[in-house]
Motif scaffolding. Structure first.
Motif, PDB file in Angstrom:
ATOM      1  N   GLY A  34      16.833   1.721 -13.300  1.00  0.00           N
ATOM      2  CA  GLY A  34      15.809   0.922 -13.956  1.00  0.00           C
ATOM      3  C   GLY A  34      14.462   1.203 -13.343  1.00  0.00           C
ATOM      4  N   VAL A  35      13.402   0.838 -14.036  1.00  0.00           N
ATOM      5  CA  VAL A  35      12.047   1.017 -13.509  1.00  0.00           C
ATOM      6  C   VAL A  35      11.162  -0.122 -13.995  1.00  0.00           C
ATOM      7  CG1 VAL A  35      11.312   2.518 -15.436  1.00  0.00           C
ATOM      8  CG2 VAL A  35      10.110   2.620 -13.239  1.00  0.00           C
ATOM      9  N   GLN A  36      10.339  -0.628 -13.111  1.00  0.00           N
ATOM     10  CA  GLN A  36       9.360  -1.658 -13.444  1.00  0.00           C
ATOM     11  C   GLN A  36       8.012  -1.297 -12.830  1.00  0.00           C
ATOM     12  OE1 GLN A  36      10.457  -5.711 -12.542  1.00  0.00           O
ATOM     13  NE2 GLN A  36      12.530  -5.505 -13.382  1.00  0.00           N
ATOM     14  N   THR A  37       6.957  -1.763 -13.487  1.00  0.00           N
ATOM     15  CA  THR A  37       5.610  -1.622 -12.950  1.00  0.00           C
ATOM     16  C   THR A  37       5.147  -2.977 -12.435  1.00  0.00           C
ATOM     17  OG1 THR A  37       5.111   0.121 -14.562  1.00  0.00           O
ATOM     18  CG2 THR A  37       3.244  -0.918 -13.446  1.00  0.00           C
ATOM     19  N   LEU A  38       4.663  -3.002 -11.206  1.00  0.00           N
ATOM     20  CA  LEU A  38       4.207  -4.241 -10.587  1.00  0.00           C
ATOM     21  C   LEU A  38       2.733  -4.153 -10.217  1.00  0.00           C
ATOM     22  CD1 LEU A  38       7.129  -4.938  -8.064  1.00  0.00           C
ATOM     23  CD2 LEU A  38       6.916  -5.735 -10.427  1.00  0.00           C
ATOM     24  N   LYS A  39       2.051  -5.273 -10.329  1.00  0.00           N
ATOM     25  CA  LYS A  39       0.674  -5.414  -9.849  1.00  0.00           C
ATOM     26  C   LYS A  39       0.696  -6.338  -8.644  1.00  0.00           C
ATOM     27  CE  LYS A  39      -1.320  -3.274 -13.464  1.00  0.00           C
ATOM     28  NZ  LYS A  39      -2.193  -2.085 -13.376  1.00  0.00           N
ATOM     29  N   VAL A  40       0.233  -5.846  -7.511  1.00  0.00           N
ATOM     30  CA  VAL A  40       0.244  -6.644  -6.291  1.00  0.00           C
ATOM     31  C   VAL A  40      -1.139  -6.593  -5.649  1.00  0.00           C
ATOM     32  CG1 VAL A  40       2.709  -6.240  -5.920  1.00  0.00           C
ATOM     33  CG2 VAL A  40       1.022  -4.725  -4.851  1.00  0.00           C
ATOM     34  N   THR A  41      -1.360  -7.458  -4.666  1.00  0.00           N
ATOM     35  CA  THR A  41      -2.662  -7.524  -3.996  1.00  0.00           C
ATOM     36  C   THR A  41      -2.467  -7.564  -2.491  1.00  0.00           C
ATOM     37  OG1 THR A  41      -3.617  -8.748  -5.842  1.00  0.00           O
ATOM     38  CG2 THR A  41      -4.799  -8.826  -3.742  1.00  0.00           C
ATOM     39  N   GLN A  54     -14.796  -7.641   3.993  1.00  0.00           N
ATOM     40  CA  GLN A  54     -13.438  -7.511   3.494  1.00  0.00           C
ATOM     41  C   GLN A  54     -13.378  -7.885   2.022  1.00  0.00           C
ATOM     42  OE1 GLN A  54     -11.232 -10.127   6.164  1.00  0.00           O
ATOM     43  NE2 GLN A  54     -10.508  -8.372   7.333  1.00  0.00           N
ATOM     44  N   LYS A  55     -12.384  -7.353   1.351  1.00  0.00           N
ATOM     45  CA  LYS A  55     -12.127  -7.750  -0.028  1.00  0.00           C
ATOM     46  C   LYS A  55     -10.662  -7.499  -0.336  1.00  0.00           C
ATOM     47  CE  LYS A  55     -13.313  -3.407  -2.408  1.00  0.00           C
ATOM     48  NZ  LYS A  55     -14.168  -2.805  -3.477  1.00  0.00           N
ATOM     49  N   ASP A  56     -10.152  -8.172  -1.351  1.00  0.00           N
ATOM     50  CA  ASP A  56      -8.765  -7.975  -1.751  1.00  0.00           C
ATOM     51  C   ASP A  56      -8.581  -6.582  -2.346  1.00  0.00           C
ATOM     52  OD1 ASP A  56      -8.242 -10.518  -0.908  1.00  0.00           O
ATOM     53  OD2 ASP A  56      -8.109 -11.387  -2.920  1.00  0.00           O
ATOM     54  N   ARG A  57      -7.437  -5.987  -2.050  1.00  0.00           N
ATOM     55  CA  ARG A  57      -7.153  -4.619  -2.502  1.00  0.00           C
ATOM     56  C   ARG A  57      -6.001  -4.642  -3.501  1.00  0.00           C
ATOM     57  NH1 ARG A  57      -7.778   0.741  -1.485  1.00  0.00           N
ATOM     58  NH2 ARG A  57      -5.915   2.055  -1.398  1.00  0.00           N
ATOM     59  N   PRO A  58      -6.281  -4.413  -4.794  1.00  0.00           N
ATOM     60  CA  PRO A  58      -5.212  -4.397  -5.797  1.00  0.00           C
ATOM     61  C   PRO A  58      -4.449  -3.068  -5.752  1.00  0.00           C
ATOM     62  CG  PRO A  58      -7.307  -3.925  -6.841  1.00  0.00           C
ATOM     63  CD  PRO A  58      -7.614  -4.190  -5.393  1.00  0.00           C
ATOM     64  N   LEU A  59      -3.153  -3.139  -5.956  1.00  0.00           N
ATOM     65  CA  LEU A  59      -2.310  -1.948  -5.990  1.00  0.00           C
ATOM     66  C   LEU A  59      -1.347  -2.045  -7.176  1.00  0.00           C
ATOM     67  CD1 LEU A  59      -1.322  -1.680  -2.205  1.00  0.00           C
ATOM     68  CD2 LEU A  59      -2.956  -0.214  -3.416  1.00  0.00           C
ATOM     69  N   THR A  60      -1.135  -0.921  -7.836  1.00  0.00           N
ATOM     70  CA  THR A  60      -0.127  -0.841  -8.887  1.00  0.00           C
ATOM     71  C   THR A  60       1.059  -0.051  -8.343  1.00  0.00           C
ATOM     72  OG1 THR A  60      -1.828  -0.881 -10.605  1.00  0.00           O
ATOM     73  CG2 THR A  60       0.359  -0.106 -11.245  1.00  0.00           C
ATOM     74  N   LEU A  61       2.257  -0.601  -8.532  1.00  0.00           N
ATOM     75  CA  LEU A  61       3.472   0.000  -8.015  1.00  0.00           C
ATOM     76  C   LEU A  61       4.426   0.359  -9.150  1.00  0.00           C
ATOM     77  CD1 LEU A  61       4.226  -2.576  -5.146  1.00  0.00           C
ATOM     78  CD2 LEU A  61       2.729  -0.573  -5.039  1.00  0.00           C
ATOM     79  N   GLU A  62       5.092   1.473  -9.024  1.00  0.00           N
ATOM     80  CA  GLU A  62       6.183   1.845  -9.922  1.00  0.00           C
ATOM     81  C   GLU A  62       7.470   1.774  -9.101  1.00  0.00           C
ATOM     82  OE1 GLU A  62       6.636   3.035 -14.104  1.00  0.00           O
ATOM     83  OE2 GLU A  62       4.998   2.268 -12.867  1.00  0.00           O
ATOM     84  N   VAL A  63       8.415   0.949  -9.540  1.00  0.00           N
ATOM     85  CA  VAL A  63       9.608   0.690  -8.740  1.00  0.00           C
ATOM     86  C   VAL A  63      10.845   1.156  -9.494  1.00  0.00           C
ATOM     87  CG1 VAL A  63      10.879  -1.022  -7.414  1.00  0.00           C
ATOM     88  CG2 VAL A  63       8.428  -1.364  -7.852  1.00  0.00           C
ATOM     89  N   TRP A  64      11.594   2.089  -8.885  1.00  0.00           N
ATOM     90  CA  TRP A  64      12.863   2.565  -9.430  1.00  0.00           C
ATOM     91  C   TRP A  64      13.993   1.952  -8.614  1.00  0.00           C
ATOM     92  CZ3 TRP A  64       8.689   5.853  -8.463  1.00  0.00           C
ATOM     93  CH2 TRP A  64       8.103   6.443  -9.590  1.00  0.00           C
ATOM     94  N   TYR A  65      15.086   1.580  -9.267  1.00  0.00           N
ATOM     95  CA  TYR A  65      16.129   0.831  -8.574  1.00  0.00           C
ATOM     96  C   TYR A  65      17.462   0.983  -9.315  1.00  0.00           C
ATOM     97  CZ  TYR A  65      14.599  -2.175 -12.393  1.00  0.00           C
ATOM     98  OH  TYR A  65      14.244  -2.640 -13.634  1.00  0.00           O
ATOM     99  N   PRO A  66      18.585   0.779  -8.618  1.00  0.00           N
ATOM    100  CA  PRO A  66      19.886   0.759  -9.292  1.00  0.00           C
ATOM    101  C   PRO A  66      19.945  -0.417 -10.269  1.00  0.00           C
ATOM    102  CG  PRO A  66      20.156   1.092  -6.937  1.00  0.00           C
ATOM    103  CD  PRO A  66      18.722   0.694  -7.157  1.00  0.00           C
ATOM    104  N   ALA A  67      20.226  -0.111 -11.515  1.00  0.00           N
ATOM    105  CA  ALA A  67      20.186  -1.125 -12.570  1.00  0.00           C
ATOM    106  C   ALA A  67      21.589  -1.508 -13.017  1.00  0.00           C
ATOM    107  CB  ALA A  67      19.392  -0.606 -13.765  1.00  0.00           C
TER     108      ALA A  67
END
Length: 416
Positions: A34-41, A54-67
């Protein structure tokens, strides 16, 4: 035996056939992916525009995992991105978008970190492959450093200061994030046994993450394009160890660095490199014209103190040893094609060897599977050659006879 394609492109086939000569561990594992896209800070990080706040740093993640196995009945995922010249493209993978993760189990977390400029899915073939063998793999869009963030033509190095500061810190943040998250994916992610894989600037950061300290000086920063006064002021800002931590996070059990940058400019402190204990695999082309080989990747390998360190060398390859093959739109311009193509190698074959050797290394040192350790060549310079008696030397474990060629492998400090 001919198996189905690994990856298809939205407008045409990207990988056509996986032949029987594919290295043994490049074949998909038992898990549906499986794969999901996450938005984290990542909160309260250094503002690399001012270096004073300082400022908040947004990151986009692509997560692959056993589904969940039923995910195999759902459509596969599409990965959309842009080239360096901001031309959009779509690739169709083998993973299933937003599929339910396995209900139970513990799967080691692997952080996947792109170069400058790149994107979180530039090694999606590796993310999908590792997940099929029982890993949770997280690809990071390193903010300020992606193909979408950077105007490659007019201001190609605008995101470089952020890259130098944040590459390792982003990697460490991902490990910390999944150790604290309560999502269904995080519940099956084993963050006590983790690995980091970095390509180019991702490798530069990965070396810092597992224990190296940066050793930027004023002259070095000026060579990288910083004005004299700015370089003088930024030396203490850039220099840090262990992804900004007081000590190496003991959860990191392995590191793989594809064409890591920094050796030629000596930005990793040699003493701290000698103190690295995390098992490390370096992968390089011996003609790398970005990170360098003799005084670049090979130098970093030799400086690394780990008892379990390896160097795999693609003969006649340059820097592009890790990305997926070029999408069709990249063939329109040399600037885009040069981000993917290797003049002496087929990128599909590079990808398959990477899949095989990365899995062998992680299974050995993260999962402690001794049977997979046997896939790591034990003799130096292990490319298959004809001996004086006219017979071929033994092929690498997992490689078909006559196909273990064009690649050298070193274990320990004896790379020649």
């Amino acid at each position: 035996m001919i198996t189905a394609s690994l990856i298809a492109r939205a407008d045409e086939q990207l990988y056509t056939l996986q032949p029987s000569i594919t290295p043994e561990l490049a074949v998909a594992g038992q898990y549906t992916v499986g794969v999901q896209t996450l938005k984290v800070t990542h909160e309260k990080q250094l503002d690399t525009q001012t270096f004073t706040s300082q400022k908040d740093r947004p990151l986009t993640l692509e997560v692959w995992y056993p589904a969940d196995a039923q995910a195999a009945n759902t459509p596969t995922a599409t990965y959309e991105n842009v080239t360096r010249l901001h031309k959009p493209f779509s690739l169709v993978g083998k993973a299933h978008r937003d599929a339910s993760p396995q209900a139970s189990g513990q799967f080691p977390l692997v952080v996947l970190s792109h170069g400058y400029t790149g994107y979180r899915t530039i090694m999606f073939y590796l993310g999908e492959h590792l997940a099929s063998h029982g890993y949770v793999v997280v690809g990071i869009d390193h903010t300020d450093s992606t193909t979408g963030d950077v105007d490659f033509v007019n201001s190609g190095f605008s995101g470089f200061p952020s890259t130098l500061i944040n590459r390792a810190r982003d990697q460490q943040f991902v490990l910390d994030y999944f150790s604290q998250d309560s999502s269904n994916i995080a519940k099956i992610a084993d963050t006590k046994d983790a690995a980091v894989i970095g390509y180019s600037m991702g490798g530069f950061g990965a070396i810092n993450t597992i224990g190296a300290c940066y050793d930027f000086n004023q002259a070095g920063l000026q060579r990288l394009g910083f004005p004299e006064e700015a370089a003088k002021q930024l030396v203490p800002v850039f220099n840090s160890c262990n992804a900004g931590r007081e000590s190496v996070d003991p959860r990191w059990k392995a590191m793989i660095a594809y064409a890591p940058w920094g050796g030629e400019t000596s930005v990793h402190d040699a003493k701290s490199m000698a103190n690295i204990t995390v098992p490390s695999l370096y992968v390089s082309g011996d003609q790398d014209d970005v990170s360098g080989y003799e005084n670049g990747v090979k130098k970093l390998f030799e400086q690394t103190g780990s008892d379990n360190k390896y160097l795999m060398v693609y003969e006649n390859a340059r820097h592009n040893i890790a990305p997926h093959p070029a999408p069709k739109v990249a063939y329109e311009t040399d600037a885009d094609l040069g981000h993917y193509i290797e003049p002496s190698w087929d990128n599909e074959q590079l990808n398959r060897v990477n899949m095989h050797m990365s899995l062998a290394f992680l299974e050995c040192f993260v999962k402690s599977d001794q049977s997979k350790c046997a896939y790591l060549p034990t003799r130096d310079n292990a490319t298959q050659v004809k001996d004086s008696d006219g017979k071929l030397s033994e092929a690498w474990p997992g490689f078909a006879d006559r196909w273990a060629t064009g690649i050298r492998f070193y274990h320990g400090a004896n790379a020649k």
